[in-house]
Design an enzyme around this catalytic site. Sequence first.
Site, PDB file in Angstrom:
ATOM      1  N   LYS A  93       0.853  -1.190   0.000  1.00 15.47           N
ATOM      2  CA  LYS A  93       0.000   0.000   0.000  1.00 15.47           C
ATOM      3  C   LYS A  93       0.895   1.249   0.000  1.00 15.47           C
ATOM      4  CE  LYS A  93      -4.218  -1.589   2.155  1.00 15.47           C
ATOM      5  NZ  LYS A  93      -4.147  -2.725   1.258  1.00 15.47           N
ATOM      6  N   ASP A 127      -1.051  -1.627  -4.333  1.00 19.40           N
ATOM      7  CA  ASP A 127      -2.476  -1.686  -4.004  1.00 19.40           C
ATOM      8  C   ASP A 127      -3.111  -0.328  -4.283  1.00 19.40           C
ATOM      9  OD1 ASP A 127      -2.104  -4.214  -2.999  1.00 19.40           O
ATOM     10  OD2 ASP A 127      -2.232  -3.623  -0.899  1.00 19.40           O
ATOM     11  N   MET A 128      -4.432  -0.321  -4.452  1.00 19.27           N
ATOM     12  CA  MET A 128      -5.143   0.956  -4.553  1.00 19.27           C
ATOM     13  C   MET A 128      -5.983   1.157  -3.296  1.00 19.27           C
ATOM     14  SD  MET A 128      -5.485   3.690  -6.246  1.00 19.27           S
ATOM     15  CE  MET A 128      -4.961   3.448  -7.946  1.00 19.27           C
ATOM     16  N   ARG A 177      -3.928  -4.905 -12.077  1.00 19.74           N
ATOM     17  CA  ARG A 177      -4.790  -5.856 -11.350  1.00 19.74           C
ATOM     18  C   ARG A 177      -6.132  -5.159 -11.170  1.00 19.74           C
ATOM     19  NH1 ARG A 177      -2.289  -6.765  -6.061  1.00 19.74           N
ATOM     20  NH2 ARG A 177      -3.647  -5.222  -5.110  1.00 19.74           N
ATOM     21  N   LYS A 180     -12.870  -4.998  -7.834  1.00 17.15           N
ATOM     22  CA  LYS A 180     -14.135  -4.247  -7.829  1.00 17.15           C
ATOM     23  C   LYS A 180     -14.010  -2.983  -6.981  1.00 17.15           C
ATOM     24  CE  LYS A 180     -17.056  -8.209  -8.789  1.00 17.15           C
ATOM     25  NZ  LYS A 180     -18.222  -9.027  -8.380  1.00 17.15           N
ATOM     26  N   HIS A 224     -13.079 -12.786  -6.681  1.00 13.13           N
ATOM     27  CA  HIS A 224     -13.531 -14.155  -6.374  1.00 13.13           C
ATOM     28  C   HIS A 224     -14.767 -14.500  -7.174  1.00 13.13           C
ATOM     29  CE1 HIS A 224     -11.794 -12.138  -2.812  1.00 13.13           C
ATOM     30  NE2 HIS A 224     -11.020 -13.201  -2.839  1.00 13.13           N
ATOM     31  N   ARG A 285     -12.796  -4.577   6.091  1.00 12.44           N
ATOM     32  CA  ARG A 285     -13.162  -4.496   4.668  1.00 12.44           C
ATOM     33  C   ARG A 285     -13.570  -5.869   4.141  1.00 12.44           C
ATOM     34  NH1 ARG A 285      -8.885  -0.578   4.646  1.00 12.44           N
ATOM     35  NH2 ARG A 285      -7.381  -2.025   3.783  1.00 12.44           N
TER      36      ARG A 285
END
Length: 303
Positions: A93, A127-128, A177, A180, A224, A285
């Site tokens: 992150k 990561d976002m 990557r 959602k 997933h 989360r």
Amino acid sequence: MRWFLLWCAQNKWLSAHVPTWGFAKRAVRRFLPGEDFDSALREAVEFKKQGVGALFTRLGENLTALDEAGAVVQHYEEVLAASAEVGAEISVKPTQLGLDIDPAAALANLARLARAAAAANSFLWIDMEGSAYTDATIQLYTRLRADHPNTGICLQAYLHRTAADILKLLPRRPAIRLVKGAYAESAEIAYQAKRDVDANYLALCVLMLAEVKHKSLRLVLGTHDVELIGRVWRFGQALGLERSQIEVNMLYGIRTDEQLKLSKEGYVVRDLIAYGDAWYAWYLRRLAERPANVLFVARQLIG
Ligand code: FDA
């Protein structure tokens, strides 16, 4: 429920107290093999035997001191050296590397990690985080990618802006990557209904698949949602792609049977294994993604 759990994820009192509660520690084990790196490595070795790769992430975000960020970099350098035999990649992150304090220092930390990843024949993913960081994170990646081809960025399909971000990134031959999106975002900037997020996810993949075919993009489906992966695959198939050109990443503890099945079918699959003691916000989360998980936590409280 989702908004309430995401509100809890930001609450300072809860984040200081919940991690000390025994039932919460027991519940989090479902998504976290342990707090130390060795537990994560052991799981990665087991996954490798079954044809599934690993992606490591040490939990932590919004660090407030640059020396803590330096310690994170040093930790990942050790991880990369120790995990070469399992062919693992790492995902970090930006706020764990100092983005809140000094963006230039965060970029220097990312560059150091990209060099360590290259030396270990590995790959660095960014990561976002929440939308307050989207611009800064894309800027970091753009500058990092100029010198380090073994780097990729996570983008979120729930944001209206993501198609435009992809179009800006594509000329740089990026690795993306697509997920959602896990944060609480307003209707002004993000799709709220699952069906709209799913539709945008598919549309963004269709936009990117031709680049995968031309090998100018590494695309990873971070989801997933196996039905959605199937729909993406049918578009890929129509373009003449092989299943091995579609990469899927899922989180440790979620749909493990599907991870193994997809790998057997020929997809490149990685399991993102998180570890570390700073699991509170991250865990909330995970609960928000599937509120039925709260029942599992309740069972730990009783049991
Ligand atoms: P969806 O929520 O539609 O779930 C599909 C199915 O998967 C569900 O029906 C359920 O069966 C199962 N499932 C999903 N989540 C579950 C859970 N928590 N517990 C149990 N079952 C669950 N987000 C972000 O904003 N920034 C990031 O950098 C990342 N990085 C990232 C990496 C990887 C490898 C993954 C898989 C995900 C992320 N995410 C992320 C999280 C992502 O944005 C999203 O919140 C989750 O993946 C849940 O959405 P799905 O795509 O799985 O679909």
